[in-house]
Write an enzyme that holds these catalytic residues in place. Structure first.
Site, PDB file in Angstrom:
ATOM      1  N   THR A  67       0.693-109.987 -28.707  1.00  0.00           N
ATOM      2  CA  THR A  67      -0.807-109.528 -28.885  1.00  0.00           C
ATOM      3  C   THR A  67      -0.967-108.469 -29.736  1.00  0.00           C
ATOM      4  OG1 THR A  67      -2.341-108.100 -27.487  1.00  0.00           O
ATOM      5  CG2 THR A  67      -0.198-108.073 -26.755  1.00  0.00           C
ATOM      6  N   VAL A  68      -1.946-108.607 -30.788  1.00  0.00           N
ATOM      7  CA  VAL A  68      -2.045-107.306 -31.726  1.00  0.00           C
ATOM      8  C   VAL A  68      -2.381-106.089 -31.020  1.00  0.00           C
ATOM      9  CG1 VAL A  68      -2.627-109.030 -33.602  1.00  0.00           C
ATOM     10  CG2 VAL A  68      -4.362-108.009 -31.985  1.00  0.00           C
ATOM     11  N   ASP A  69      -2.717-106.279 -29.718  1.00  0.00           N
ATOM     12  CA  ASP A  69      -3.276-105.022 -28.947  1.00  0.00           C
ATOM     13  C   ASP A  69      -2.183-104.236 -28.603  1.00  0.00           C
ATOM     14  OD1 ASP A  69      -5.871-105.731 -29.421  1.00  0.00           O
ATOM     15  OD2 ASP A  69      -6.107-106.672 -27.532  1.00  0.00           O
ATOM     16  N   MET A 120      -9.207-103.214 -35.023  1.00  0.00           N
ATOM     17  CA  MET A 120      -9.554-103.803 -33.828  1.00  0.00           C
ATOM     18  C   MET A 120      -8.857-102.863 -32.777  1.00  0.00           C
ATOM     19  SD  MET A 120      -8.327-107.812 -34.345  1.00  0.00           S
ATOM     20  CE  MET A 120      -9.730-109.197 -34.977  1.00  0.00           C
TER      21      MET A 120
END
Lengths: 419, 419
Positions: free
Chosen positions: B142-144, B190
């Site tokens: 996950t990029v988060d 993001m």
């Protein structure tokens, strides 16, 4: 004849490779012992000349100047400032001569686009108009690719590569998501008048790897229903679609598409660009889920993915400008002459500044596909060599190791001047 | 025991390196002759399993699977689809078992973030809940960067590198222009809940090359006057300023800052993101010229500037998942355990899925500077190794040579299933 000093300055919007041109000018000029003395740079373009805010590039090392080749932006500062005509503002021209005289400047290298070519042209006429002997050479630079005569403009190839790569990558992304989520990705790119940069988005698609890309050119009036039909067709065929839109796209009423009369809670004019407007048209017209991005400065500063062709040409233009000056030329600009596309071969040419200044080169009509939403094979043939090759900057701790020059000021000799 | 087949699928938002995890899974599983038979992939994540839309990865060559390592996006298609609880939707679980049985699937590898970990957990319980023996391993992605237990999440390091590089480059650009034009650049990144990606913008500034970056974290309620004072101070000191803003930043009223009640001519809700809103606040509050960009998919798809650390970890997670399965584990997720930051050393660990699913890891408070607009040295120490190293894809004709798999469908054995 004693060596004259040189003045170099950067003008207008900066690019990923304008500093490569600076390196070309400075490194070449440094080799002209006996012909060129000191090499000064204007802090913030022509403003540095007017305010006698000169930088002694000699205070920066060989390594630092070499590093300009891989550093984006304008190392000496740029400016948006166009000289008025001699009749309108004689005071500024006289001031320029005062500064040039005080610092023994005989060579003027101005690195910019169309407006800058005009400024450079006016400086080149100072011998005739005000009796000050100077050789002014324009070094071409503009991401807009809209200078005439030259086959392409340094700065453009790298933006084109960035937009092509980004469109490819985002298209792969949206393709992955399209089954249950986003089906359309809209990317806004630069280009107020000419669609050169938007055209580069079309390069993301190739015979080996077809990608549905709809391009919205500023040259083509936006037709809502045709656009929606095109997107709809692509989504039905591929499951997804990418849209690359020029910031300068206009509706059939001649107004910018981005100016949709959007108002905030206080009645202020809308804040956004054209990408969210186009994305909303897709949502309203087709009910598809979308994402949108605005590349803005990221596209023209992206030295990390610069085109090798572009870097080489930017450097070559700087080098050629000095060589032209040494040969006695004035009021000219080095150009890129394309000899063949496959294989790509080019050489340095020369254009008269009077034929460059204030002339804007638009996309040829046969570069845009008949439906107005894509690029032709002719356009591909033109763009392909310009985005070719990688020229990676060195990295330190995960980031490009871009140089910051010392930018040591030259001692002032004159009284202050107010612009 | 006869070899069981394996099922692999990608879930949620894709990244620059999720395909590197896929390569890790497939290449490692291919080596397990006698233990793992066929390696199937779900077309569009878990939907592929539910609809029996399986891909035979064996139809793609060694070279094609190897090329996944340098290809962004989800090669088999991803999905946003969360399995409900067994009680709420027993039908779907029974269907999964039906498909697994029909295709002799004994290994389930699910590559995703928090929601996907929950799906994987539910599948891992099928032996207990419905008596079907399966080993389910979650592969983190996950990029988060918000999965718990693991030190970081594959996908994040590459986004972080992209944002750090882009902030650096755009800052160089605006610095060049600031004398007569743009003084503030706003970049939207993001991060709905956690500010990990925004924090990466702070890495653009270093001791060698100080850059004024103001970060707006979703963890900190937006304070207009404090923000303006911070920007004003930087512009006065440096002449310019960059702002990196998380899409999820909220005002003191708890509403998203991007929801400013902006309406178009027809009264529709505003179209834009948070970047234009912040840019407008700068214009109204300080009267400064600005530019703004929205990275959107560009940031998470940017394999061309992926972090080498991230690529290696993504691959390692896929590899470890298969190794865990072979050792008999179920309901676990490989993790990245940091052993030291300087020099960076890490090893593969293991977490119980029950402790991963539905837990969100926020930024530690001591990673955000006291004024709420920057990152601390502790945060720098954490981020530095994650963005380190370049891992360039091969290029062809100026563009990354990303692979598209054949994705040959496995013959269906069951009747249709409607989701």
């Amino acid at each position: 004849m004693a060596a004259k000093n040189a003045f170099y300055a950067q003008s207008g919007g900066v690019t990923a490779v304008i500093n490569a041109s600076a390196a070309g000018v400075i490194e070449t000029a440094r080799q002209q012992k006996g012909k060129i003395g000191k090499i000064y740079a204007g802090r913030n373009g022509i403003i540095g000349a007017l305010t006698e805010d000169l930088i002694d590039t000699g205070k920066d090392s060989i390594a630092a100047i070499r590093a300009l080749r891989h550093t984006p932006s304008g190392a000496f500062g740029s400016c948006r400032y166009k000289l008025k005509s001699l009749e309108q503002n004689r005071r500024e021209y006289e001031r320029l001569i005062e500064v040039f005289k005080a610092h023994n400047i005989g060579y003027f290298f101005y690195n910019g686009g169309g407006d800058s070519a005009d400024t450079c042209l006016k400086v080149s006429q100072l011998a005739d108009t005000l009796g000050y002997p100077i050789q002014a050479i324009h070094v071409p630079k503009t991401v807009d690719n809209d200078l005439p005569i030259t086959d392409c403009c340094p700065g453009f190839g790298s933006v084109a590569k960035y937009i092509a790569v980004s469109t490819l990558e985002a298209s792969f992304d949206v393709a992955s998501m399209s089954k249950t989520s986003t089906k359309v990705f809209v990317l806004e790119v630069m280009g107020r008048h000419a669609g050169w940069i938007a055209a580069a988005g079309g390069m993301a698609s190739s015979k080996d790897c077809e990608i549905p890309v709809v391009i919205l050119f500023p040259e083509i009036a936006f037709d809502r229903s045709k656009f929606l039909a095109k997107v709809d067709g692509y989504v039905k065929k591929f499951g997804y679609c990418s849209v690359v839109v020029s910031e300068g796209v206009k509706g059939e009423d001649g107004n910018f598409l981005s100016d949709q009369g959007v108002r905030d809670a206080f009645g202020h004019a809308q804040l956004g660009g054209v990408a969210p407007v186009v994305a909303n048209i897709v949502r309203e017209g087709l009910g598809l889920k979308y994402h949108w991005g605005v590349a803005d400065y990221l596209q023209r500063a992206a030295r990390h993915i610069a085109s090798k062709t572009d870097v080489e040409q930017a450097y070559a233009m700087g080098k050629a400008a000095v060589e032209f000056a040494i040969k006695g030329h004035n009021s000219v600009m080095p150009t890129i002459e394309r000899l063949s596309s496959k294989p790509y071969r080019w050489k340095v040419g020369m254009a008269q500044l009077s034929k460059v200044a204030n002339v804007e080169k638009m996309m040829p009509k046969n570069f845009i596909s008949k439906d107005g939403f894509g690029i032709t094979d002719k356009c591909r043939e033109y763009l392909a060599p310009l985005i070719k090759g990688e020229d990676y900057p060195p990295y330190k701790d995960g980031l490009p190791n871009y140089v910051r020059l010392k930018n040591v000021a030259v001692a002032k000799k004159l009284s202050d001047f107010t612009i």
